[in-house]
Write an enzyme that holds these catalytic residues in place. Structure first.
Site, mmCIF file in Angstrom:
data_model
loop_
_atom_site.group_PDB
_atom_site.id
_atom_site.type_symbol
_atom_site.label_atom_id
_atom_site.label_comp_id
_atom_site.label_asym_id
_atom_site.label_seq_id
_atom_site.Cartn_x
_atom_site.Cartn_y
_atom_site.Cartn_z
ATOM 1 N N ASP A 27 0.829 -1.215 0.000
ATOM 2 C CA ASP A 27 0.000 0.000 0.000
ATOM 3 C C ASP A 27 0.861 1.263 0.000
ATOM 4 O O ASP A 27 1.953 1.281 0.551
ATOM 5 C CB ASP A 27 -0.905 -0.023 1.245
ATOM 6 C CG ASP A 27 -1.995 1.029 1.162
ATOM 7 O OD1 ASP A 27 -2.348 1.439 0.038
ATOM 8 O OD2 ASP A 27 -2.489 1.446 2.225
ATOM 9 N N ASN A 75 -11.004 -2.783 -4.933
ATOM 10 C CA ASN A 75 -10.265 -1.818 -5.761
ATOM 11 C C ASN A 75 -10.958 -1.541 -7.112
ATOM 12 O O ASN A 75 -10.621 -0.582 -7.798
ATOM 13 C CB ASN A 75 -8.815 -2.266 -5.988
ATOM 14 C CG ASN A 75 -7.928 -2.125 -4.757
ATOM 15 O OD1 ASN A 75 -7.004 -2.909 -4.539
ATOM 16 N ND2 ASN A 75 -8.190 -1.110 -3.933
HETATM 17 C C1 IPE Z 1 -5.328 -2.547 0.199
HETATM 18 O O1 IPE Z 1 -5.059 -1.211 -0.009
HETATM 19 C C2 IPE Z 1 -5.287 -3.289 -1.090
HETATM 20 C C3 IPE Z 1 -3.975 -3.400 -1.721
HETATM 21 C C4 IPE Z 1 -2.857 -2.898 -1.276
HETATM 22 C C5 IPE Z 1 -3.954 -4.151 -2.936
HETATM 23 P P1 IPE Z 1 -6.217 -0.112 -0.219
HETATM 24 O O2 IPE Z 1 -5.531 1.164 -0.470
HETATM 25 O O3 IPE Z 1 -7.182 -0.600 -1.245
HETATM 26 O O4 IPE Z 1 -6.940 -0.137 1.186
HETATM 27 P P2 IPE Z 1 -7.809 0.986 1.908
HETATM 28 O O5 IPE Z 1 -8.831 1.444 0.927
HETATM 29 O O6 IPE Z 1 -6.870 2.081 2.309
HETATM 30 O O7 IPE Z 1 -8.379 0.293 3.103
HETATM 31 C C1 IPE Z 2 -1.733 0.261 -3.325
HETATM 32 O O1 IPE Z 2 -1.480 1.623 -3.357
HETATM 33 C C2 IPE Z 2 -2.050 -0.303 -4.680
HETATM 34 C C3 IPE Z 2 -3.421 -0.795 -4.832
HETATM 35 C C4 IPE Z 2 -4.349 -0.731 -3.934
HETATM 36 C C5 IPE Z 2 -3.775 -1.354 -6.115
HETATM 37 P P1 IPE Z 2 -2.662 2.702 -3.325
HETATM 38 O O2 IPE Z 2 -3.076 2.978 -4.726
HETATM 39 O O3 IPE Z 2 -3.745 2.250 -2.436
HETATM 40 O O4 IPE Z 2 -1.895 3.931 -2.713
HETATM 41 P P2 IPE Z 2 -2.481 4.993 -1.683
HETATM 42 O O5 IPE Z 2 -2.996 4.225 -0.503
HETATM 43 O O6 IPE Z 2 -3.564 5.747 -2.398
HETATM 44 O O7 IPE Z 2 -1.296 5.847 -1.335
HETATM 45 MG MG MG Z 3 -4.086 2.524 -0.449
#
Ligand code: IPE
Ligand code: IPE
Ligand code: MG
Length: 253
Positions: A27, A75
């Site tokens: 993340d 997602n």
């Molecule tokens: C969790 O991260 C999913 C992945 C890293 C693939 P998210 O960014 O989707 O989670 P939330 O929305 O902050 O809980």
């Molecule tokens: C994790 O990074 C990747 C996926 C969830 C696919 P994020 O896209 O959630 O990154 P932040 O949390 O917005 O920084």
């Molecule tokens: Mg995230």
């Protein structure tokens, strides 16, 4: 961010407890890009690149099962162009990096609701698993279109079918039977789950399997998460008193 400063990678396990099974929630890609005034897609690309480094480090430390969260069932609610970019990156990544994973002896498996993915993605998963099936140093399990609740829902459905067909009675259902009906029943539950980016939640990752996982977080964003952070996580894990509901084995507590 370098917690221990720039150091040579020694993979010295003295004083470290290396989990056999490790989970990583990748993340923070978006925030990493934002800090650099780059589009979110650049963060996802940097994040994908960083997975190779994690694989090398985990393999060299002796981790046997590394489960990484790459795309959740939630997602899909992101803007269409971001979802599209993530799907394209997924295809590009596995085609391009398989030779490097091969050099490291890493077997790749995919976990999640893979059947619901577009055909080209399913084909990438199938080819990746087939090509790497005889590699033995470490298993990389990629959670893609993965949701812990969906996994439990799927297990319930499979067990319900067995009840319907008269193979088992409802009173025969056990915790072990539920574990056996998860996507990856042969993969041990993660002893440690790492979530970079400072969030203190699982976001639907390995809900059943994480019942007794130790959790570790750091402010470091996923594309910057490297050897130093991993080493620090293993060091902290070594100091945890894992009681599993029983009494401490540590005489001082
Ligand atoms: C969790 O991260 C999913 C992945 C890293 C693939 P998210 O960014 O989707 O989670 P939330 O929305 O902050 O809980
Ligand atoms: C994790 O990074 C990747 C996926 C969830 C696919 P994020 O896209 O959630 O990154 P932040 O949390 O917005 O920084
Ligand atoms: Mg995230």
């Amino acid at each position: 961010m370098a917690i221990l400063g720039q150091k040579k990678k020694t993979y010295d396990t003295t004083g470290l407890k290396v989990p056999v099974s490790l989970g990583v929630i990748m993340d923070g890609n978006g925030r990493w890009a934002k800090k650099r005034l780059l589009p979110r897609s650049a963060g996802h690309r940097a994040g994908a690149e960083n997975l190779k480094e994690l694989c090398t480090n985990c393999g060299n430390y002796g981790v046997k099962y590394l489960t990484v969260y790459a795309f959740s069932t939630e997602n899909w609610s992101r803007p269409d162009d971001e979802v599209h970019q993530l799907m394209e990156l997924f295809v590009e990544f596995w085609e391009r990096y398989d030779p490097e994973l091969e050099k490291e002896g890493i077997r790749v498996r995919f976990t999640g609701d893979i059947d619901s993915l577009p055909d080209n993605i399913k084909e990438v998963c199938r080819r990746g698993e087939e090509r790497s099936k005889n590699r033995t140093k470490m298993q990389l399990i990629v959670a893609f279109n993965y949701g812990g609740r969906r996994e439990i829902e799927n297990a319930c459905r499979r067990i319900a079918m067995d009840v319907k067909e008269g193979k088992i009675a409802p009173e025969d259902i056990t915790e072990q039977m539920i574990s056996d009906n998860m996507y990856m029943p042969d993969v041990p539950d993660p002893e440690l789950i790492i979530r970079p980016s400072g969030e203190l939640r699982l976001s639907n990752f390995l809900l059943w399997e994480s019942a007794y996982s130790e959790l570790w977080t750091s402010e470091c964003l996923w594309p910057d998460f490297g050897y130093d952070e991993l080493t620090q996580a293993f060091r902290d894990f070594a100091g945890r008193d894992r009681r599993f509901g029983g009494l401490s084995k540590n005489k001082e507590s």
